[in-house]
Enzyme design. Structure first.
Site, PDB file in Angstrom:
ATOM      1  N   LYS A 148       0.830  -1.190   0.000  1.00 31.31           N
ATOM      2  CA  LYS A 148       0.000   0.000   0.000  1.00 31.31           C
ATOM      3  C   LYS A 148       0.878   1.259   0.000  1.00 31.31           C
ATOM      4  CE  LYS A 148      -1.697   1.893   4.153  1.00 31.31           C
ATOM      5  NZ  LYS A 148      -0.767   2.188   5.240  1.00 31.31           N
ATOM      6  N   ASP A 177      -2.221  -6.268   2.308  1.00 31.48           N
ATOM      7  CA  ASP A 177      -2.828  -5.512   3.400  1.00 31.48           C
ATOM      8  C   ASP A 177      -2.410  -6.270   4.642  1.00 31.48           C
ATOM      9  OD1 ASP A 177      -4.599  -4.676   5.484  1.00 31.48           O
ATOM     10  OD2 ASP A 177      -5.770  -3.686   3.927  1.00 31.48           O
ATOM     11  N   HIS A 178      -1.450  -5.734   5.385  1.00 28.26           N
ATOM     12  CA  HIS A 178      -0.847  -6.576   6.419  1.00 28.26           C
ATOM     13  C   HIS A 178      -1.837  -6.965   7.515  1.00 28.26           C
ATOM     14  CE1 HIS A 178      -0.247  -2.840   8.708  1.00 28.26           C
ATOM     15  NE2 HIS A 178      -0.069  -3.596   9.764  1.00 28.26           N
ATOM     16  N   HIS A 240      -7.113  -1.265   5.878  1.00 26.06           N
ATOM     17  CA  HIS A 240      -7.123  -2.237   6.985  1.00 26.06           C
ATOM     18  C   HIS A 240      -8.509  -2.399   7.620  1.00 26.06           C
ATOM     19  CE1 HIS A 240      -2.933  -1.787   6.393  1.00 26.06           C
ATOM     20  NE2 HIS A 240      -2.739  -0.746   7.176  1.00 26.06           N
TER      21      HIS A 240
END
Ligand code: BG6
Length: 492
Positions: A148, A177-178, A240
């Site tokens: 991102k 997207d962690h 997130h």
């Protein structure tokens, strides 16, 4: 499933993410014997370094007490190539280097390209890779991992997707997207779909409202320059937190496979009731931290941070109320709250169930009617907490709320929770995109938040409230939650 042998190419290898996240995650995978035998990691960036120097640099970011033999095995996998990433004339050099390493190490021509670079290069690197045919192959696989931000608004996100798709197919693109890499986020699916007791009541008949909080005690640290052009909406909500909403709200997928799950997430995003520009004040509260004293120490306000415009109107706090217009969630308010410089670091999802239809133990016993809550703690202290009413021992029928509480740290053998990047890197190596965001969902999420950002941009009258650093954000955020209140995790 074992990952196939390949070369992982990290663009931006001299950057922060490589040192802080990627290299430690790879070493951890090595430790657990999860890396393919033949795997090479090729760091790429402009800085001039030899393989030896690169290995030396990376050593500094490995833990001090690692097993020496293991570290040597790991470092032997690392290589380095300096190129001007933005110049196509350097790509034949890169290709040669890849082919040479592949040959020397007997690695099939499978390549993963990880873009850990400033986003301005997301356009140019795929194009340059394509100029030397590194984007496709009939024999081996080619995958592209993108970090991102995926654009800074709807238009730039569309533009970015279009550009990526010019050179790579959607099923080759892995958008990180962690949050999806977090064990406790994945467990949301298991909580919901492997338990007979939750799913039947996971809907508007039984749920009163849903609250998602992601609080950080840190400020913008040394990222003021980036953050001032971003703000909480772009930095946390669009990606997130909406992904979390997707996991909480989606319908059961037919199978546990990338597209089955991602289709359900997309459907949730498609069902978000749009907030119109003129409604923004009613549904969204934004704030910015101001100078305060925390434990007798003076803490800077956001506008005094390095790299931040002294008149900045960038939000460091955001609270919003919204609805998901579908069969399951009709009429159930969802609330999101996130911010920097709040009293603590905690991310949690709270399902607030409806109260019983009749308060049997009410007036007579002078107890307030409480509702059940299921608190899913994403981090830290990962776990699940169920609050329910119990009789206070002794005379009468007084009710008290008590907890049934599971903490991951209580798991047998103190199993460690893998870091998000470990899980995500391994998944990509195995060709599994389940925990990566798909292009259409990313665009849908932007489409949803765009009118809110437009309203802030176009209407200077919409307030941005100051809140003293170290508090739970502006007081007005409390008024968003009708018929209830935010949960304050420090307090209970
Ligand atoms: C990043 C944001 O994506 O997520 C940061 O850019 C934020 O501003 C971070 O601090 C939060 O991640 P985590 O895993 O610490 O909750």
């Amino acid at each position: 499933k074992q990952a196939e042998s390949h070369i992982l190419v990290i663009f931006g290898a001299s950057g922060d993410l490589t040192k802080r996240k990627l290299i430690p995650a790879l070493l951890e995978l090595e430790k657990q014997n999860l890396l393919p035998d033949a795997l090479a990691v090729l760091g790429v960036s402009r800085t001039n370094l030899s393989d030896r120097e690169f290995r030396q640099r990376m050593t500094e970011f490995l833990g001090k007490n690692e097993d020496e033999k293991l570290v040597t095995k790991f470092l032997d996998r690392l290589f380095y190539q300096s190129i001007s990433t933005s110049e196509s004339y350097d790509y034949p050099v890169l290709k040669d280097r890849l082919l040479t390493i592949a040959k020397e190490k007997a690695i099939p021509e499978n390549f993963i390209f990880y873009l850990s670079t400033p986003p301005q290069l997301y356009e140019i690197i795929p194009k340059n890779l394509a100029s030397v045919d590194l984007n496709k192959s009939d024999d081996g696989f080619r995958r592209l991992i993108v970090e991102k931000p995926f654009g800074t608004d709807l238009n730039s996100a569309k533009e970015l997707n279009k550009n990526l798709l010019n050179y790579f197919a959607e099923n080759q693109i892995y958008r990180i997207d962690h949050y999806l890499g977090k064990e406790s986020v994945q467990n949301l699916l298991v909580t919901r779909f492997s338990n007979g007791i939750f799913e039947p009541i996971w809907n508007h008949n039984f749920i009163h409202h849903v609250e998602i909080t992601s609080a950080e005690s840190l400020g913008v640290e040394n990222r003021g320059g980036y953050y001032d052009h971003s703000g909480a909406m772009r930095d946390m909500v669009q990606n997130h937190l909406l992904q979390l909403v997707g996991m909480v709200a989606m319908e059961p997928p037919v199978v546990v496979e990338a597209d089955a799950i991602r289709n359900e997430v997309l459907k949730v995003f498609q069902s978000l009731r749009p907030i119109k520009e003129e409604e923004v004040e009613k549904y969204v509260i934004r704030g910015q931290y101001i100078e305060s004293h925390i434990k007798n120490e003076l803490v800077k306000g956001y506008r005094q941070e390095e790299g931040v415009d002294p008149e900045s109107r960038t939000e460091t706090f955001l609270a919003m109320k919204f609805f998901i217009d579908n069969w399951r969630w009709a009429g159930v308010p969802f609330y999101i709250r996130t911010g920097k410089k709040l009293p603590t670091r905690v991310t949690e999802v709270v399902i607030h169930f409806k109260k019983t239809p009749h308060h049997l133990f009410g007036n007579q016993y002078n107890t307030e009617q409480t509702a059940n809550q299921l608190v899913i703690r994403i981090q830290p202290d990962e776990g699940i907490l169920l609050k329910f009413g119990m009789k206070v021992p002794g005379a009468g029928f007084r009710v008290q709320s008590v907890n049934m509480d599971f903490h991951y740290e209580d798991l047998a053998d103190a199993q460690r929770l893998p870091a998000a990047y470990e899980r995500l890197l391994l998944d990509c190596m195995q060709g599994d995109a389940t925990l990566y965001s798909r292009g259409d969902a990313v665009e849908k999420a932007w489409e949803y938040v765009q009118p809110i950002m437009n309203a802030w941009q176009n209407n200077a009258e919409i307030p941005i409230y100051g809140y003293p650093a170290g508090t739970w954000g502006p007081d007005v955020a409390d008024q968003l939650v009708e018929d209830g209140q935010w949960r304050y995790p420090c307090k209970n």
